[in-house]
Write a protein that holds these residues in place. Structure first.
Motif, PDB file in Angstrom:
ATOM      1  N   MET A 253       0.833  -1.209   0.000  1.00 41.11           N
ATOM      2  CA  MET A 253       0.000   0.000   0.000  1.00 41.11           C
ATOM      3  C   MET A 253       0.873   1.267   0.000  1.00 41.11           C
ATOM      4  N   THR A 254       0.402   2.238  -0.731  1.00 43.31           N
ATOM      5  CA  THR A 254       1.050   3.551  -0.676  1.00 43.31           C
ATOM      6  C   THR A 254       0.778   4.149   0.703  1.00 43.31           C
TER       7      THR A 254
ATOM      8  N   VAL B 189       3.611   9.221   1.950  1.00 46.83           N
ATOM      9  CA  VAL B 189       3.894   9.350   0.517  1.00 46.83           C
ATOM     10  C   VAL B 189       2.791  10.157  -0.155  1.00 46.83           C
ATOM     11  N   LEU B 190       1.551   9.843   0.165  1.00 41.25           N
ATOM     12  CA  LEU B 190       0.424  10.590  -0.410  1.00 41.25           C
ATOM     13  C   LEU B 190       0.451  12.055   0.024  1.00 41.25           C
TER      14      LEU B 190
ATOM     15  N   TYR C 164       2.963  13.906  -1.832  1.00 40.93           N
ATOM     16  CA  TYR C 164       2.523  14.167  -3.199  1.00 40.93           C
ATOM     17  C   TYR C 164       1.626  15.398  -3.255  1.00 40.93           C
ATOM     18  N   TRP C 165       0.616  15.397  -2.386  1.00 40.21           N
ATOM     19  CA  TRP C 165      -0.335  16.518  -2.421  1.00 40.21           C
ATOM     20  C   TRP C 165       0.359  17.835  -2.093  1.00 40.21           C
TER      21      TRP C 165
ATOM     22  N   SER D  74       3.499  18.623  -2.745  1.00 39.82           N
ATOM     23  CA  SER D  74       4.299  19.082  -3.885  1.00 39.82           C
ATOM     24  C   SER D  74       3.386  19.578  -5.012  1.00 39.82           C
ATOM     25  N   ARG D  75       2.220  18.961  -5.133  1.00 40.92           N
ATOM     26  CA  ARG D  75       1.248  19.393  -6.136  1.00 40.92           C
ATOM     27  C   ARG D  75       0.761  20.822  -5.843  1.00 40.92           C
TER      28      ARG D  75
ATOM     29  N   LEU E  53       3.444  23.332  -6.603  1.00 39.42           N
ATOM     30  CA  LEU E  53       3.675  23.548  -8.032  1.00 39.42           C
ATOM     31  C   LEU E  53       2.613  24.491  -8.599  1.00 39.42           C
ATOM     32  N   ILE E  54       1.370  24.264  -8.212  1.00 43.21           N
ATOM     33  CA  ILE E  54       0.290  25.122  -8.707  1.00 43.21           C
ATOM     34  C   ILE E  54       0.482  26.551  -8.184  1.00 43.21           C
TER      35      ILE E  54
ATOM     36  N   GLU F 244       3.258  27.935  -7.315  1.00 38.95           N
ATOM     37  CA  GLU F 244       4.413  28.533  -7.991  1.00 38.95           C
ATOM     38  C   GLU F 244       4.011  29.043  -9.378  1.00 38.95           C
ATOM     39  N   GLU F 245       3.245  28.221 -10.100  1.00 43.71           N
ATOM     40  CA  GLU F 245       2.872  28.668 -11.445  1.00 43.71           C
ATOM     41  C   GLU F 245       1.993  29.912 -11.397  1.00 43.71           C
ATOM     42  N   ARG F 246       1.089  29.943 -10.435  1.00 39.79           N
ATOM     43  CA  ARG F 246       0.160  31.077 -10.380  1.00 39.79           C
ATOM     44  C   ARG F 246       0.821  32.348  -9.833  1.00 39.79           C
TER      45      ARG F 246
ATOM     46  N   GLU G 261     -11.967  28.161 -14.950  1.00 39.64           N
ATOM     47  CA  GLU G 261     -12.126  27.750 -13.554  1.00 39.64           C
ATOM     48  C   GLU G 261     -11.084  28.444 -12.677  1.00 39.64           C
TER      49      GLU G 261
ATOM     50  N   LEU H 137       0.851   5.419  -7.586  1.00 42.51           N
ATOM     51  CA  LEU H 137       2.086   5.562  -6.798  1.00 42.51           C
ATOM     52  C   LEU H 137       2.604   4.185  -6.371  1.00 42.51           C
ATOM     53  N   GLN H 138       1.671   3.313  -6.022  1.00 42.15           N
ATOM     54  CA  GLN H 138       2.025   1.949  -5.612  1.00 42.15           C
ATOM     55  C   GLN H 138       2.687   1.193  -6.771  1.00 42.15           C
TER      56      GLN H 138
ATOM     57  N   GLU I 233       6.257   2.134  -7.107  1.00 39.72           N
ATOM     58  CA  GLU I 233       7.085   1.455  -6.109  1.00 39.72           C
ATOM     59  C   GLU I 233       7.320  -0.007  -6.493  1.00 39.72           C
TER      60      GLU I 233
ATOM     61  N   ASP J 198      -9.696  25.684 -18.471  1.00 44.64           N
ATOM     62  CA  ASP J 198      -8.667  26.498 -17.832  1.00 44.64           C
ATOM     63  C   ASP J 198      -8.773  26.274 -16.327  1.00 44.64           C
ATOM     64  N   GLY J 199      -7.876  25.435 -15.817  1.00 39.68           N
ATOM     65  CA  GLY J 199      -7.896  25.165 -14.380  1.00 39.68           C
ATOM     66  C   GLY J 199      -8.912  24.124 -13.962  1.00 39.68           C
TER      67      GLY J 199
ATOM     68  N   PHE K 149      -0.378  18.826 -14.296  1.00 41.60           N
ATOM     69  CA  PHE K 149       0.454  18.872 -13.085  1.00 41.60           C
ATOM     70  C   PHE K 149       0.735  17.443 -12.596  1.00 41.60           C
TER      71      PHE K 149
ATOM     72  N   LEU L 122       4.150  15.354 -12.146  1.00 39.62           N
ATOM     73  CA  LEU L 122       4.545  14.947 -10.789  1.00 39.62           C
ATOM     74  C   LEU L 122       4.635  13.432 -10.659  1.00 39.62           C
TER      75      LEU L 122
ATOM     76  N   LEU M 187       5.262  27.547 -16.466  1.00 37.92           N
ATOM     77  CA  LEU M 187       6.170  26.800 -15.587  1.00 37.92           C
ATOM     78  C   LEU M 187       6.259  25.332 -16.028  1.00 37.92           C
TER      79      LEU M 187
END
Lengths: 545, 545
Positions: A1-2, A6-7, A10-11, A13-14, A17-18, A20-22, A497, B372-373, B376, B397-398, B406, B410, B427
């Motif tokens: 299982m993840t 780890v999850l 992930y969220w 870093s996601r 990233l968003i 940073e782009e905005r 959106e 993700l699993q 791994e 858009d978004g 994204f 990732l 980006l």
């Protein structure tokens, strides 16, 4: 299982990233400091939009409007217009304070129905056409005759006749009122013919002329027709008045109108025409054009003051334009004329531009010498007449129109009219962001002139995400039917959106920020805008989604 | 007067600015080191293009083809196709070595006419429909019945009947050959009906289904129909053979085909179906699918060797795909299946992807845990099964589709399928450029699926100018009619004044560079490509513009 870490990682870093782009977007800073009222209003608008995406636009639902086979938010404006009119969202946006209108061609600002009504008041106004009027052709838009209008002196008033009768001699001037009253096809058909020649209809935009190359033919013809009406001083004055009053009703607080000063106007039937005075003579010079403009500005301001609404109109200025098909030698005359007008009306002349179909006419480089010279001269004279160039209103990639963007920036343009193809230019977008060169984006104009087939295909989100300042504008609403800027605001809002009410607020603020007003004036106007914006979001907060 | 030094300085700064902006483009370095032959060929192609822009596409000239009211280079493919076929430019591009085909869905690769011809050879193939066939409806594309196909075991062979007769009982299987021969509407009408259900016609794309939301309904239905034909082992094998042979004729040298392994295929009439063996039984498992694929690869390689053309086909691999509407629990089964196939056929399985309408089905985040699993697990097992995700095939858009970009990045996607909305993300484009994540761009697919109305509106120039690596692909040519990749090359070439033959060469090289081949294999294939490219440009140099 993840695993959960780890999850979670992930969220995280996601999100980063968003974010940073905005970070480049101009609404990001504003969004970080919203008042509670603004937050609530933003949410209510998003909720209403989401509901109407389904109930009005059938998003994810089928057959909301069976008569329109293809339906979605941000779709073809001319097909969608009646549906937009009925939405709550549109009605709300009509009340939004919109700051400055920075890209508006004077000749394309007033509803053709109103223009015709104004013209009909004047006995001097005449109409003619090449042959008796017939409206029953297989392909309306391509083979209907165009009306030509002109005000005549009393001594030359035409005779009353039925322009649809076989007896009508092509080219004969007929008094407009009589022509309408006596038209055997009926006054309604007459009006429909005149108005159809002044605007683009859905069949033309989406079928018969469905390319940027072809739709411009129709587009240009509307100006040839309207010129004969607007180019009559008494109509001109009333026309400008209508333009300001309807803009004010739409929440526009200040205007920088592009006026075409091309001197010798060759009409569709090759008649030389500039501006006709009340006496029917061709005797109204450019100084008088500005006097009229100023008189109307003063009148509207005075009226609003009397109505206790002086906050609603800060005034109007003029961007001097001529057509980009003239020779570079001819351009020198217009540049001199522009300088002379600026010297007499320093508060009215806001900048200089060249207009007309970029795809067909001269690129900026063609005029390089006189333009560079103009910069030197105005500097020597201590005159502030910035270039505010149209550029990149094209689908071309690397053609001369696309490359006008390089030249507009290198020539020091204060803003860019349209800049549609700017989306292709990461470096130029960076320069616009860093130097504060906004794009005057006209979404509905771009769609009807077939640069984009719908708002979701429009590059506006690219400009936003690259941090390019944007001033939304209506361009030529009389021709496109987007008679108030609220339509453009609507199409932008329902197609994203990411962008929301706050994004629109930032563009409205930027329209003031990037106007040619003095800093002190900008501050004053911004304060008025803030006051009205506060009241606007408070009103939204009283609504239920 | 503006002095010469001022003008010279202007032109110098202009050149520098354009050079600086183009420095990100991947063709820039290549263009700096052209051979004399390449330079000459590039010039000849630009000349031919300029001539045909006028003679074929009427650019700046009117009425070249009166039957097509709106005409321009890069226009709607389905309207333009016959004109493209006749151009010199297209005929030249057909001979260009195109490197690897990296985005191709196996079920959409063979001309429906050929697929039907193959199916007609097999007595086991049957057809049925819900009610007697009638083709005279007011709205063809929406109300025509869809045929359903299936191979049956001999014991269940259907009876011969006229499917257009009122006596036909809806849902009764009829042998395909008999159904065609005995169809009272005629074999031609029968073929037209079947083929029409397997591809998108211009009326559907440009009128009745003219939005991304609506055209997908038709698009998906073509796969439901074709599945019954292709999902019969003898047809499947011949189908793959046709795919490879026609690709090779088009200059494609290596293929990474996406195969849909969705196990239980629910057909249009809710019949469970996977792959039927020669005996008419549902007994062909995924291992056998790969054996068939490999057998065809070997056969084609052997044949080409016998023909002395072994340089023309380097082989083919498979990107394992399943549909993005399954549950995340179901996905685990497919990920296990993919691993099992990779363990048995390590040289065949190139990667993993999820397919289906992104706008309607699950975003990548929905499958985050199993994905993700999988990363791994494959790492632990020492298996190289990169993700090669579809992402951003949208106008949103978004929204969740736009945001799939994204997640694709990732999650470490090796390439991005389509990535259409990537143009909105400065980006992410930078990350693609720096990390070497190419977009598999499918121009004609994007246009027919209404992400763009024409090639000049396509964001490809934005990707190029941001230095994002590009592999041009045909996606589902059987459905779109772009039966060879040369059509996509053509549309790209005629829609830009920047991109030329060398730009296409760079994308062809990149298609090899960004394939899943091992480095040594890439080097080998690149050398072959270089050889063929050299011969190709030499041949162009013999042409007169």
């Amino acid at each position: 299982m993840t695993t959960v870490p780890v999850l979670d990682a992930y969220w995280a870093s996601r999100t980063n990233l968003i974010v940073e782009e905005r970070s480049l977007r101009r609404d990001t800073a504003y969004l970080a400091n919203l008042t509670e009222t603004e937050k609530k209003a933003e949410g209510i608008i998003r909720d209403i939009k989401a509901v109407e995406a389904k109930t009005v636009w059938g998003f994810g639902v089928e057959n909301v409007h069976e008569e329109i086979p293809v339906l979605f938010p941000g779709m073809e404006f001319l097909t969608a217009k009646e549906l937009i009119d009925e939405t709550r969202l549109f009605k709300i946006l009509q009340k939004m304070p919109k700051g400055a209108l920075l890209h508006a061609h004077l000749d394309g600002m007033v509803d053709p129905t109103i223009l015709l009504r104004i013209a009909l008041k004047h006995p001097a106004m005449h109409v003619r056409l090449p042959a008796p009027l017939s409206l029953t052709t297989s392909n309306e838009s391509e083979s209907r005759p165009l009306p030509e209008f002109m005000a005549l002196p009393v001594s030359q008033f035409g005779i009353t006749t039925d322009i649809a009768s076989p007896e009508y001699v092509g080219g004969t001037w007929v008094p407009l009122r009589d022509a309408r009253d006596r038209c055997s096809l009926g006054a309604e058909a007459f009006d429909e013919w005149v108005i159809g020649s002044l605007r683009i209809n859905p069949t033309e935009a989406y079928k018969t002329h469905d390319s940027i190359y072809k739709i411009w033919q129709k587009f240009q013809s509307t100006f040839m027709v309207s010129r004969g009406l607007i180019g009559f001083k008494p109509v001109y004055e009333e026309y400008i008045y209508e333009f300001f009053r309807s803009s004010i009703e739409d929440g526009i607080m200040y205007v920088e109108a592009r006026i075409n000063f091309w001197y010798k106007y060759v009409s569709i039937y090759l008649f030389l025409l500039t501006m006709i005075g009340a006496d029917g003579e061709d005797n109204v010079d450019h100084f008088e054009w500005l006097e009229i403009f100023e008189r109307v500005v003063d009148r509207v301001k005075r009226e609003l003051k009397e109505e206790g609404r002086e906050d609603e109109f800060y005034g109007a200025r003029i961007i001097y334009t001529t057509l980009r098909f003239i020779s570079k030698e001819e351009l020198e005359w217009y540049l001199d004329d522009c300088i002379a007008l600026k010297q007499k009306f320093p508060h009215l002349i806001a900048g200089f531009d060249l207009v007309g179909d970029e795809n067909v006419f001269h690129p900026l480089t063609y005029y390089l010498e006189p333009l560079l010279q103009f910069k030197e001269r105005t500097k020597e004279l201590g005159l502030d007449i910035p270039f505010i160039f149209h550029a990149g209103e094209t689908l071309g990639d690397g053609d001369h129109v696309d490359q006008n963007l390089f030249d507009a920036i290198l020539l020091g343009t204060k803003r860019i009219g349209h800049g549609f193809s700017m989306a292709k230019h990461p470096l130029l977008m960076k320069m616009c962001r860093e130097r504060g060169i906004p794009l005057e984006v006209c979404p509905i104009s771009n769609e009807i002139l077939r640069l984009t087939s719908s708002m979701p295909m429009h590059p506006l989100p690219i400009f936003f995400n690259n941090g390019v300042p944007i001033a939304l504008s209506s361009d030529d609403p009389a021709v496109f039917g987007n008679l108030i800027l609220s339509y453009d605001y609507y199409q932008v809002l329902v197609s994203s959106e990411v962008s929301g009410l706050i994004t629109l607020a930032v563009t409205a603020r930027d329209s003031i920020q990037f106007s040619t007003l003095k800093d002190s004036e900008k501050q004053e106007l911004l304060q008025i805008w803030e006051r009205r914006w506060k009241a606007f979001v408070e009103e939204i907060c009283t609504l239920t989604p």
